[in-house]
Design a protein around this motif. Structure first.
Motif, PDB file in Angstrom:
ATOM      1  N   LEU A 184       0.821  -1.203   0.000  1.00 20.31           N
ATOM      2  CA  LEU A 184       0.000   0.000   0.000  1.00 20.31           C
ATOM      3  C   LEU A 184       0.863   1.265   0.000  1.00 20.31           C
ATOM      4  O   LEU A 184       1.989   1.266   0.488  1.00 20.31           O
ATOM      5  N   ASP A 185       0.292   2.323  -0.515  1.00 18.04           N
ATOM      6  CA  ASP A 185       0.926   3.638  -0.492  1.00 18.04           C
ATOM      7  C   ASP A 185       0.802   4.192   0.931  1.00 18.04           C
ATOM      8  O   ASP A 185      -0.313   4.419   1.410  1.00 18.04           O
ATOM      9  N   PRO A 186       1.913   4.405   1.649  1.00 14.93           N
ATOM     10  CA  PRO A 186       1.830   4.860   3.041  1.00 14.93           C
ATOM     11  C   PRO A 186       1.168   6.224   3.207  1.00 14.93           C
ATOM     12  O   PRO A 186       0.647   6.531   4.275  1.00 14.93           O
ATOM     13  N   THR A 187       1.173   7.045   2.130  1.00 13.14           N
ATOM     14  CA  THR A 187       0.545   8.365   2.233  1.00 13.14           C
ATOM     15  C   THR A 187      -0.979   8.262   2.291  1.00 13.14           C
ATOM     16  O   THR A 187      -1.646   9.226   2.660  1.00 13.14           O
ATOM     17  N   ARG A 242      14.365   1.861  10.566  1.00 12.94           N
ATOM     18  CA  ARG A 242      14.315   2.476   9.239  1.00 12.94           C
ATOM     19  C   ARG A 242      15.445   1.970   8.353  1.00 12.94           C
ATOM     20  O   ARG A 242      15.242   1.704   7.154  1.00 12.94           O
ATOM     21  N   GLU A 243      16.620   1.801   8.949  1.00 12.95           N
ATOM     22  CA  GLU A 243      17.762   1.294   8.190  1.00 12.95           C
ATOM     23  C   GLU A 243      17.510  -0.150   7.747  1.00 12.95           C
ATOM     24  O   GLU A 243      17.842  -0.532   6.620  1.00 12.95           O
ATOM     25  N   GLU A 300       8.842   7.839   5.403  1.00 11.95           N
ATOM     26  CA  GLU A 300      10.052   8.646   5.262  1.00 11.95           C
ATOM     27  C   GLU A 300      10.933   8.133   4.127  1.00 11.95           C
ATOM     28  O   GLU A 300      11.607   8.913   3.452  1.00 11.95           O
ATOM     29  N   LEU A 301      10.915   6.816   3.927  1.00 13.43           N
ATOM     30  CA  LEU A 301      11.733   6.217   2.872  1.00 13.43           C
ATOM     31  C   LEU A 301      11.059   6.281   1.501  1.00 13.43           C
ATOM     32  O   LEU A 301      11.661   5.908   0.492  1.00 13.43           O
ATOM     33  N   LYS A 302       9.779   6.716   1.495  1.00 10.95           N
ATOM     34  CA  LYS A 302       8.988   6.819   0.274  1.00 10.95           C
ATOM     35  C   LYS A 302       8.902   5.477  -0.454  1.00 10.95           C
ATOM     36  O   LYS A 302       9.081   5.377  -1.680  1.00 10.95           O
TER      37      LYS A 302
END
Length: 329
Positions: A70-73, A97-98, A137-139
């Motif tokens: 899914l698109d996180p936005t 995140r890494e 954040e990572l898009k």
């Protein structure tokens, strides 16, 4: 009717024509109105059972979870989530995140439910807010399981996931419970604990922790450092003398001592009745802001505190020489 003779036996066998066999017998049909009604009811029960079975199958399909990218936005946070902003900037989050960046996606799916009437979002998070933020954040698309859940089911699953993973601090857990009570999701702490399968005392203490004044919470290095066992002590101290406890908390905040430990803050907030009167002797300011203080504790001990960066290197050396000069061997 015809008669057939078995050859060589001398015995005759009666047989029935096929045409007669195909005809329904009169005795098989209901002869009375009551009988007809009984047959009709039996047929109706059969239809009802079939409908019920179909509804059960539909319910199972509706509850089934589907894994999607899914698109996180297009995913919004849950209204019951109470993550402190620092949860999205601490070392644990950076590591998460890494990890997602290296894998190209989150290995463990988050869970969401579909929403309607929100033009900006298609889904709401059930659990996995930090994984969602990292993907945002990572898009990159976020791996998610999608399920139809009502508010209580969402809250119960969110709470169970947080407790199993121990990913929420006691204060954050308490804020989540407090939010659910404020929104009327549950009528009481006891009922909420019963519905989510949690210990009532633990839930009550968590809510007590979340209800602490903002100044008291801010006095600690981070809200995450607050412990369940401190809630009763701090609450009792506030009930005995709220103004004194708040004054101590504001003093700690004003000093901005980054090296302060949670236990040291707790001790200062819970100090004896004379501590507040004796604590502050002189407060130093620079550019209108508190830069340090000179205080005395209940036993007569003296403490000089200077906020980090308030003095230049040369000024620190002068201060040290001056203090050393006060002590004679």
């Amino acid at each position: 009717m015809s008669k057939v003779t078995k050859k060589g036996s001398g015995i005759d066998f009666d047989s029935v024509d096929d045409e007669e066999t195909a005809k329904p017998k009169a005795d098989d049909r209901p002869r009375t109105a009551i009988g007809a009604i009984s047959v009709s009811l039996a047929m109706g029960r059969g239809v009802e059972e079939e409908n019920r079975a179909l509804k059960d199958k539909v319910a199972v399909l509706e509850k089934r979870e589907f894994v999607e990218l899914l698109d996180p936005t297009r995913i919004r946070a849950s209204k019951y989530a109470n993550r402190h902003p620092s949860s999205f900037s601490d070392p644990a989050f950076e590591s998460l995140r890494e990890e997602i960046a290296q894998a190209g996606r989150n290995v463990q799916p988050i869970k969401v439910r579909p929403v309607t009437g929100d033009p900006a979002h298609d889904y709401e998070i059930v659990f996995g807010h930090r994984r969602h933020r990292a993907c945002l954040e990572l898009k990159t698309d976020v791996v998610a399981t999608v399920a139809e859940l009502d508010d209580q089911e969402l809250f119960s699953e969110m709470d169970r996931e947080n407790r199993d993973r121990e990913s929420l601090s006691p204060w954050e857990q308490g804020r989540m419970y407090q939010r659910a009570l404020e929104l009327g999701l549950y009528p009481s702490v006891r009922k909420m604990a019963q519905e989510i399968g949690a210990n009532t005392s633990m839930v009550a203490v968590a809510v007590q922790l979340a209800a602490l004044p903002e100044e008291v919470v801010e006095a600690f290095p981070r809200p995450h450092s607050l412990q369940y066992r401190w809630a009763p002590e701090l609450t009792n101290a506030l009930e005995k003398d709220r103004e004194v406890v708040l004054a101590r908390a504001k003093e700690i905040i004003a000093l901005g001592d980054a090296s302060r430990t949670p236990k040291a803050v707790l001790s200062q907030l819970l100090a004896g009745p004379n501590a507040a009167a004796d604590a502050e002797v002189v407060r130093f300011k620079t550019r209108g802001k508190v830069a340090g203080s000179f205080s005395r504790d209940g036993k007569g001990g003296l403490t000089l505190k200077v906020k980090a960066g308030a003095l230049s290197g040369d000024a620190e050396e002068e201060l040290l020489k001056f203090v050393q000069g006060l002590f004679k061997e």
